[in-house]
Design a protein around this motif. Sequence first.
Motif, PDB file in Angstrom:
ATOM      1  N   GLY A   1       0.803  -1.208   0.000  1.00  0.00           N
ATOM      2  CA  GLY A   1       0.000   0.000   0.000  1.00  0.00           C
ATOM      3  C   GLY A   1       0.837   1.260   0.000  1.00  0.00           C
ATOM      4  N   ASN A   2       0.307   2.285  -0.621  1.00  0.00           N
ATOM      5  CA  ASN A   2       0.913   3.614  -0.611  1.00  0.00           C
ATOM      6  C   ASN A   2      -0.217   4.608  -0.428  1.00  0.00           C
ATOM      7  N   LEU A   3      -0.393   5.068   0.820  1.00  0.00           N
ATOM      8  CA  LEU A   3      -1.542   5.909   1.162  1.00  0.00           C
ATOM      9  C   LEU A   3      -1.195   7.384   0.979  1.00  0.00           C
ATOM     10  N   ARG A   4      -0.866   7.749  -0.245  1.00  0.00           N
ATOM     11  CA  ARG A   4      -0.428   9.119  -0.542  1.00  0.00           C
ATOM     12  C   ARG A   4      -1.508  10.142  -0.224  1.00  0.00           C
ATOM     13  N   ALA A   5      -2.736   9.845  -0.620  1.00  0.00           N
ATOM     14  CA  ALA A   5      -3.817  10.802  -0.410  1.00  0.00           C
ATOM     15  C   ALA A   5      -4.137  10.943   1.081  1.00  0.00           C
ATOM     16  N   SER A   6      -4.221   9.828   1.799  1.00  0.00           N
ATOM     17  CA  SER A   6      -4.523   9.885   3.237  1.00  0.00           C
ATOM     18  C   SER A   6      -3.463  10.666   3.987  1.00  0.00           C
ATOM     19  N   CYS A   7      -2.198  10.526   3.569  1.00  0.00           N
ATOM     20  CA  CYS A   7      -1.124  11.274   4.224  1.00  0.00           C
ATOM     21  C   CYS A   7      -1.216  12.765   3.894  1.00  0.00           C
ATOM     22  N   ALA A   8      -1.508  13.087   2.627  1.00  0.00           N
ATOM     23  CA  ALA A   8      -1.624  14.486   2.235  1.00  0.00           C
ATOM     24  C   ALA A   8      -2.802  15.165   2.932  1.00  0.00           C
ATOM     25  N   LEU A   9      -3.870  14.420   3.175  1.00  0.00           N
ATOM     26  CA  LEU A   9      -5.049  14.963   3.843  1.00  0.00           C
ATOM     27  C   LEU A   9      -4.948  14.857   5.361  1.00  0.00           C
ATOM     28  N   VAL A  10      -3.835  14.356   5.849  1.00  0.00           N
ATOM     29  CA  VAL A  10      -3.559  14.161   7.276  1.00  0.00           C
ATOM     30  C   VAL A  10      -4.620  13.257   7.914  1.00  0.00           C
ATOM     31  N   LEU A  11      -5.117  12.308   7.134  1.00  0.00           N
ATOM     32  CA  LEU A  11      -5.950  11.248   7.690  1.00  0.00           C
ATOM     33  C   LEU A  11      -5.068  10.163   8.293  1.00  0.00           C
ATOM     34  N   VAL A  12      -3.839  10.098   7.819  1.00  0.00           N
ATOM     35  CA  VAL A  12      -2.806   9.213   8.346  1.00  0.00           C
ATOM     36  C   VAL A  12      -1.565  10.069   8.586  1.00  0.00           C
ATOM     37  N   GLY A  13      -0.947   9.941   9.764  1.00  0.00           N
ATOM     38  CA  GLY A  13       0.257  10.699  10.074  1.00  0.00           C
ATOM     39  C   GLY A  13      -0.031  12.155  10.375  1.00  0.00           C
ATOM     40  N   ASP A  14       1.053  12.941  10.481  1.00  0.00           N
ATOM     41  CA  ASP A  14       0.918  14.366  10.831  1.00  0.00           C
ATOM     42  C   ASP A  14       1.355  15.294   9.712  1.00  0.00           C
ATOM     43  N   GLY A  15       1.584  14.732   8.528  1.00  0.00           N
ATOM     44  CA  GLY A  15       1.938  15.556   7.377  1.00  0.00           C
ATOM     45  C   GLY A  15       3.406  15.860   7.241  1.00  0.00           C
ATOM     46  N   THR A  16       4.283  15.299   8.097  1.00  0.00           N
ATOM     47  CA  THR A  16       5.703  15.617   8.058  1.00  0.00           C
ATOM     48  C   THR A  16       6.573  14.474   7.532  1.00  0.00           C
ATOM     49  N   ASP A  17       6.044  13.248   7.479  1.00  0.00           N
ATOM     50  CA  ASP A  17       6.833  12.078   7.104  1.00  0.00           C
ATOM     51  C   ASP A  17       6.692  11.814   5.611  1.00  0.00           C
ATOM     52  N   THR A  18       7.799  11.907   4.878  1.00  0.00           N
ATOM     53  CA  THR A  18       7.744  11.699   3.433  1.00  0.00           C
ATOM     54  C   THR A  18       7.487  10.239   3.064  1.00  0.00           C
ATOM     55  N   ASN A  19       7.718   9.306   3.991  1.00  0.00           N
ATOM     56  CA  ASN A  19       7.452   7.884   3.742  1.00  0.00           C
ATOM     57  C   ASN A  19       6.138   7.426   4.368  1.00  0.00           C
ATOM     58  N   CYS A  20       5.325   8.373   4.730  1.00  0.00           N
ATOM     59  CA  CYS A  20       4.055   8.058   5.400  1.00  0.00           C
ATOM     60  C   CYS A  20       3.194   7.134   4.540  1.00  0.00           C
ATOM     61  N   GLY A  21       2.606   6.123   5.209  1.00  0.00           N
ATOM     62  CA  GLY A  21       1.596   5.300   4.564  1.00  0.00           C
ATOM     63  C   GLY A  21       2.097   4.300   3.559  1.00  0.00           C
ATOM     64  N   ARG A  22       3.386   4.009   3.518  1.00  0.00           N
ATOM     65  CA  ARG A  22       3.913   2.977   2.634  1.00  0.00           C
ATOM     66  C   ARG A  22       4.159   1.719   3.457  1.00  0.00           C
ATOM     67  N   TYR A  23       3.564   0.634   3.062  1.00  0.00           N
ATOM     68  CA  TYR A  23       3.629  -0.558   3.899  1.00  0.00           C
ATOM     69  C   TYR A  23       3.472  -1.820   3.071  1.00  0.00           C
ATOM     70  N   ASP A  24       3.854  -2.933   3.689  1.00  0.00           N
ATOM     71  CA  ASP A  24       3.600  -4.269   3.164  1.00  0.00           C
ATOM     72  C   ASP A  24       2.895  -5.072   4.245  1.00  0.00           C
ATOM     73  N   LEU A  25       1.915  -5.876   3.829  1.00  0.00           N
ATOM     74  CA  LEU A  25       1.132  -6.663   4.773  1.00  0.00           C
ATOM     75  C   LEU A  25       0.961  -8.072   4.221  1.00  0.00           C
ATOM     76  N   ASN A  26       1.139  -9.061   5.080  1.00  0.00           N
ATOM     77  CA  ASN A  26       0.976 -10.461   4.697  1.00  0.00           C
ATOM     78  C   ASN A  26      -0.046 -11.121   5.613  1.00  0.00           C
ATOM     79  N   GLU A  27      -0.878 -11.975   5.039  1.00  0.00           N
ATOM     80  CA  GLU A  27      -1.839 -12.736   5.838  1.00  0.00           C
ATOM     81  C   GLU A  27      -1.953 -14.145   5.274  1.00  0.00           C
ATOM     82  N   TRP A  28      -1.945 -15.125   6.141  1.00  0.00           N
ATOM     83  CA  TRP A  28      -2.266 -16.480   5.707  1.00  0.00           C
ATOM     84  C   TRP A  28      -3.244 -17.095   6.692  1.00  0.00           C
TER      85      TRP A  28
END
Length: 452
Positions: free
Chosen positions: A322-349
């Motif tokens: 995932g790359n939550l660029r919009a959520s980070c820009a809208l400050v729905l995720v994070g505080d707007g200062t982290d350039t790597n905000c909202g980039r993640y990998d998730l695994n489920e089995w």
Amino acid sequence: MTIRVSWVSTFLPGAVLFGIALAFHRPAQAVPAFAEQTGRNCAACHVGGFGPELTQFGREFKLGGYTLRMHKSVPLSAMAIASWTHTQKDQVPPPEHLSRNNNLVLDQASLFVAGGIGEHLGGFAQLVTYDGVEHAWSWDNIDIRAVTNAKLFGQDSILGLTLNNNPTAQDPWNTLPAWGFPFTETAVSQTPGAGELIDDPLAGNALGLTAYVWFDHKFYAEVGGYSSPSRGFLDFVGMDPEDPGSLHGIAPYGRIAYQADLAGGTFEVGANVLKAAIFPERDRSSGLTDRYTDWGLDSSWLKSMGKSDSFSAHVRFEHERGNLRASCALVLVGDGTDTNCGRYDLNEWRAAVRYNWHDKVGVTVSPFSISGSRDFDLYDGNGRPDSNGVLGQIDFTPWGAENSPLGPRFNARLGVQYTLYGKFNGRRHNYDFAGANARDNNALRLFTWVAF
């Protein structure tokens, strides 16, 4: 988006007309239970005599567009699930409208229209569902199909289209999220916070059209895409238009699978992929979207043992980037200062091993695990999404073979579930840094599931 409006305006009338046709087309007259339409008992289509896990006959019936018909019948069906849940430790704060522990609830009640019209059109439509925990009405899973039989390279094949509102609801194997085990689960106790987009968020909030081919009863391939209905439409069908947001254009979906006989049973192995770009909360002001790429692998094996015993095993792995660029820009995720905000990998089995005795008593053991990259913007506690545990279930289905004292339309399942957590939201102990341990969320659930 123009294309989103056109999808809804083009296919929604077809869905409505399908429901009306089922109600008034006497030669087809769909069913309150597909068993009545096909002239078979519940155990013919469903492992253990109760849905949703499908037998090989049930898979072929679904892939054939629900069109097999032996009898006239009434087109409506209904179901209800009620449960009592006890957690190892009282929940603080308690779930909304409920107690801290020992909660008795009506999980849900649903009305269906289901069956086939002629040789080429059929469907399964869970038109109305009442959520007894949220006290809300909405539509639920819909799978409307147009099919035709064909010869491809000299082999019997089925070509089909499916209009549905939940990615993987159209899938014939019980490995992917929509119909994977557990078939019913807690709605009143805490569950892990992390999960992939394909695993629920789009259910009921998207409409998709996919085309598939079932070649030689062995090879399955499906491709299509999903789009977001309008805000007004989602309000009308009881969904939250802002959760998870609106899809930008078309979200492509693909699925392949191979099925063959193995060791006296039916073996399947497959893969799936979903790509989506979403405007979170339908907010387009940032000019950005949240981007998701989900892909997975799955396998299953089903073996009949004697006249009415069976063994099944299912396993699936899902990965999300995932790359939550919009959520980070809208400050729905994070505080707007982290350039790597909202980039993640998730695994489920998740796996499920199930034995059914005489189509009456079922025993299932289902281990599960969620893991991923650390992100303090997305996850509380230590910033890890990691959770794991095992769910066990024992269930009793007394009337899977049409011997119900309330008539052939009535079926029921009684069950006991226990969920044991080894890790919860990142840690085994003190996962919230406020003293909560993973085992505090261990849950005992008793449920009753009736269908008629």
